[in-house]
Scaffold this active site. Structure first.
Site, PDB file in Angstrom:
ATOM      1  N   ASP A 159       7.139   2.069   1.425  1.00  0.00           N
ATOM      2  CA  ASP A 159       7.579   3.129   2.314  1.00  0.00           C
ATOM      3  C   ASP A 159       8.663   2.950   3.141  1.00  0.00           C
ATOM      4  O   ASP A 159       9.675   3.870   3.432  1.00  0.00           O
ATOM      5  CB  ASP A 159       6.386   3.736   3.061  1.00  0.00           C
ATOM      6  CG  ASP A 159       5.340   3.812   2.267  1.00  0.00           C
ATOM      7  OD1 ASP A 159       5.173   4.707   1.473  1.00  0.00           O
ATOM      8  OD2 ASP A 159       4.173   3.049   2.507  1.00  0.00           O
ATOM      9  N   HIS A 187      -0.681   4.032   3.949  1.00  0.00           N
ATOM     10  CA  HIS A 187       0.003   4.048   2.722  1.00  0.00           C
ATOM     11  C   HIS A 187      -0.526   5.517   1.968  1.00  0.00           C
ATOM     12  O   HIS A 187      -1.203   5.147   1.108  1.00  0.00           O
ATOM     13  CB  HIS A 187       0.010   2.879   1.971  1.00  0.00           C
ATOM     14  CG  HIS A 187       0.914   3.252   0.617  1.00  0.00           C
ATOM     15  ND1 HIS A 187       2.086   3.363   0.630  1.00  0.00           N
ATOM     16  CD2 HIS A 187       0.628   3.322  -0.624  1.00  0.00           C
ATOM     17  CE1 HIS A 187       2.474   3.878  -0.579  1.00  0.00           C
ATOM     18  NE2 HIS A 187       1.682   3.528  -1.449  1.00  0.00           N
TER      19      HIS A 187
HETATM   20  N1  NAI Z   1       1.116  -0.059  -2.077  1.00  0.00           N
HETATM   21  C1  NAI Z   1       1.897   0.697  -2.701  1.00  0.00           C
HETATM   22  O1  NAI Z   1       3.187   0.869  -2.056  1.00  0.00           O
HETATM   23  C2  NAI Z   1       1.981   0.821  -4.363  1.00  0.00           C
HETATM   24  C3  NAI Z   1       0.641   0.804  -4.803  1.00  0.00           C
HETATM   25  N2  NAI Z   1       0.624   1.283  -6.339  1.00  0.00           N
HETATM   26  C4  NAI Z   1      -0.767   0.890  -6.801  1.00  0.00           C
HETATM   27  O2  NAI Z   1      -0.714  -0.489  -7.341  1.00  0.00           O
HETATM   28  C5  NAI Z   1      -1.838  -0.462  -8.373  1.00  0.00           C
HETATM   29  C6  NAI Z   1      -1.165  -1.182  -9.839  1.00  0.00           C
HETATM   30  O3  NAI Z   1      -0.306  -0.025 -10.293  1.00  0.00           O
HETATM   31  P1  NAI Z   1       0.251  -0.423 -11.960  1.00  0.00           P
HETATM   32  O4  NAI Z   1       0.759  -1.708 -11.950  1.00  0.00           O
HETATM   33  O5  NAI Z   1       1.253   0.780 -12.054  1.00  0.00           O
HETATM   34  O6  NAI Z   1      -0.934   0.040 -12.558  1.00  0.00           O
HETATM   35  P2  NAI Z   1      -1.274  -0.386 -14.069  1.00  0.00           P
HETATM   36  O7  NAI Z   1      -2.333   0.569 -14.661  1.00  0.00           O
HETATM   37  O8  NAI Z   1      -0.050  -0.472 -14.870  1.00  0.00           O
HETATM   38  O9  NAI Z   1      -1.586  -1.928 -14.086  1.00  0.00           O
HETATM   39  C7  NAI Z   1      -2.969  -2.096 -13.222  1.00  0.00           C
HETATM   40  C8  NAI Z   1      -3.550  -3.396 -14.113  1.00  0.00           C
HETATM   41  O10 NAI Z   1      -4.469  -3.925 -13.155  1.00  0.00           O
HETATM   42  C9  NAI Z   1      -5.515  -4.267 -14.268  1.00  0.00           C
HETATM   43  N3  NAI Z   1      -6.764  -4.342 -13.610  1.00  0.00           N
HETATM   44  C10 NAI Z   1      -7.696  -3.315 -13.463  1.00  0.00           C
HETATM   45  N4  NAI Z   1      -8.937  -3.727 -12.643  1.00  0.00           N
HETATM   46  C11 NAI Z   1      -8.683  -5.001 -12.453  1.00  0.00           C
HETATM   47  C12 NAI Z   1      -9.369  -6.162 -12.034  1.00  0.00           C
HETATM   48  N5  NAI Z   1     -10.751  -5.976 -11.452  1.00  0.00           N
HETATM   49  N6  NAI Z   1      -8.818  -7.354 -11.883  1.00  0.00           N
HETATM   50  C13 NAI Z   1      -7.574  -7.780 -12.527  1.00  0.00           C
HETATM   51  N7  NAI Z   1      -6.896  -6.614 -13.066  1.00  0.00           N
HETATM   52  C14 NAI Z   1      -7.467  -5.538 -12.944  1.00  0.00           C
HETATM   53  C15 NAI Z   1      -5.434  -3.581 -15.433  1.00  0.00           C
HETATM   54  O11 NAI Z   1      -5.796  -3.839 -16.792  1.00  0.00           O
HETATM   55  C16 NAI Z   1      -3.837  -3.119 -15.510  1.00  0.00           C
HETATM   56  O12 NAI Z   1      -3.252  -4.085 -16.230  1.00  0.00           O
HETATM   57  C17 NAI Z   1      -2.302   1.217  -8.534  1.00  0.00           C
HETATM   58  O13 NAI Z   1      -3.308   1.123  -7.662  1.00  0.00           O
HETATM   59  C18 NAI Z   1      -1.096   1.923  -7.774  1.00  0.00           C
HETATM   60  O14 NAI Z   1      -1.724   3.067  -7.321  1.00  0.00           O
HETATM   61  C19 NAI Z   1       1.632   1.510  -7.018  1.00  0.00           C
HETATM   62  C20 NAI Z   1       2.825   1.693  -6.107  1.00  0.00           C
HETATM   63  C21 NAI Z   1       3.017   1.477  -4.690  1.00  0.00           C
HETATM   64  O1  OAA Z   2       2.218   7.048  -5.152  1.00  0.00           O
HETATM   65  C1  OAA Z   2       1.247   6.408  -5.899  1.00  0.00           C
HETATM   66  O2  OAA Z   2       0.366   6.780  -6.249  1.00  0.00           O
HETATM   67  C2  OAA Z   2       1.945   4.972  -5.874  1.00  0.00           C
HETATM   68  C3  OAA Z   2       2.424   4.590  -4.876  1.00  0.00           C
HETATM   69  O3  OAA Z   2       1.484   4.040  -3.785  1.00  0.00           O
HETATM   70  C4  OAA Z   2       3.657   4.798  -4.260  1.00  0.00           C
HETATM   71  O4  OAA Z   2       4.602   5.043  -5.160  1.00  0.00           O
HETATM   72  O5  OAA Z   2       4.041   4.776  -3.053  1.00  0.00           O
END
Ligand code: NAI
Ligand code: OAA
Length: 326
Positions: A159, A187
């Site tokens: 952000d 967030h």
């Molecule tokens: N804080 C931030 O600024 C942001 C946060 N996010 C969040 O990050 C997270 C991951 O996003 P992506 O990589 O795009 O999702 P994704 O679905 O591509 O990957 C998530 C991975 O986590 C694995 N997973 C699920 N449960 C698990 C567990 N208990 N232990 C280990 N691995 C596990 C899944 O098998 C999958 O491979 C989401 O919750 C998303 O909303 C995404 C973008 C920004």
């Molecule tokens: O918006 C979402 O769900 C993924 C995320 O946290 C971001 O891009 O900031």
């Protein structure tokens, strides 16, 4: 040669990790002279996909990679970890808010908090990326009573970087010309991106942009950027999230530059009247591997109101997972 640092990454076969792991391995996060051991965690059905990611990491022949382990057990992946990036969690789809993920994801973080408590380095630096990141970080922290609660943080650096990019675009500056941006709070869509302290090439940002643009364009654009990316890309931001995770840990470990700060969601110590214990995004400076919340900033009524709205949302999220907070 330095001793390798152990970096645990969860969700290691997911979208974010597919970018993040290669940045860590190339030295962008901990330095070009710092070897790393990658300790990768996935759920059992994703272990095959993870094997493919490991093959690609090997094929890069990164000089700094001193080892790679994979596991579907948190107690294995977190063993002696110096840094833990908790990325693994379900992402949201169109029309969802991040807190809609709380039920699906919260249990992951109580289990992983317990595992960190049992086996991680006593100085482990934890960054929660998986959403809703602030409250998931609180859950992990409260399930790890033997670790320093300050070592549990959540990511609002994306952000912060989004806010820099928007302000740079509007003022014709580059992001490196801008200092003292702030993201307050959660967030989520209630976060408060605040330019009241920001400087662009030494001039106050608030004097360079119309107030109306700030209130009606800048703030909602930063708040809604994650949703805009989901709408455009059909999947949530991944490379930019990975890059911001690299920034968050790099600055925490190596320090912030003089005259500037970054935004990190950290346990509130009561600064700015924010309820103690909530994992709330503040402006922080980092030095010697530790962070401090920037003190003494003036907060006007406009800011105060927005800081309290996002604080209230964090209280509600916390109260919604009370059963996971020992
Ligand atoms: N804080 C931030 O600024 C942001 C946060 N996010 C969040 O990050 C997270 C991951 O996003 P992506 O990589 O795009 O999702 P994704 O679905 O591509 O990957 C998530 C991975 O986590 C694995 N997973 C699920 N449960 C698990 C567990 N208990 N232990 C280990 N691995 C596990 C899944 O098998 C999958 O491979 C989401 O919750 C998303 O909303 C995404 C973008 C920004
Ligand atoms: O918006 C979402 O769900 C993924 C995320 O946290 C971001 O891009 O900031």
């Amino acid at each position: 040669m330095k001793n390798p640092m152990r970096v645990a990454v969860t969700g290691a076969a997911g979208q974010i990790s597919y970018s993040l792991l290669f940045r860590i391995a190339s030295g962008d996060m901990l330095g070009k002279d710092q070897p790393v051991i990658l300790q990768l965690l996935e759920i059992t059905p994703a272990m095959d996909a993870l094997r493919g990611v490991v093959m690609e990491l090997e094929d890069c022949a990164f000089p700094l990679v001193a080892g790679i382990t994979t596991s579907d057990k948190p107690e294995v992946a977190f063993d002696k970890a110096d840094v833990a990036l908790l990325v693994g969690a379900r992402p949201r789809g169109p029309g969802m808010e991040r807190k809609d993920l709380l039920e699906a994801n919260a249990a992951i973080f109580s289990e992983q908090g317990k595992a960190l408590n049992a086996v991680a380095s006593r100085d482990v630096k934890v960054l929660v990326v998986g959403n809703p990141a602030n409250t998931n970080s609180l859950i992990a922290q409260r399930n790890a009573p033997d670790l320093n609660p300050r070592n549990f943080t959540a990511m609002t650096r994306l952000d912060h970087n989004r806010a820099l990019a928007q302000l740079a675009g509007k003022t014709g500056a580059s992001t490196t010309d801008i200092k003292k941006m702030i993201i307050w709070g959660n967030h989520s869509a209630t976060q408060y991106p605040d330019i009241s302290q920001a400087m662009v090439k030494g001039d106050a940002a608030s004097g360079l942009v119309p107030r109306d643009w700030y209130e009606s364009d800048f703030i909602p654009t930063v708040q809604q950027r994650g949703a805009a990316i989901i709408k455009a890309r059909g999947a949530s931001s991944a490379a930019s999230a990975g890059s911001s995770a690299v920034d968050h840990i790099r600055d925490w470990v190596m320090g912030t530059p003089d005259g500037d700060w970054v935004s990190m969601a950290v346990p509130s110590d009561g600064s700015y009247g924010i309820e103690k214990g909530l994992i709330y995004s503040f402006p922080v400076t980092c030095k010697g591997g530790d962070y401090s919340i920037v003190q003494g900033l003036e907060v006007d009524d406009f800011s105060r109101e927005r800081m309290q709205v996002t604080e209230q949302e964090l209280r509600e999220e916390r109260d919604g997972v009370a059963h996971l907070l020992p």
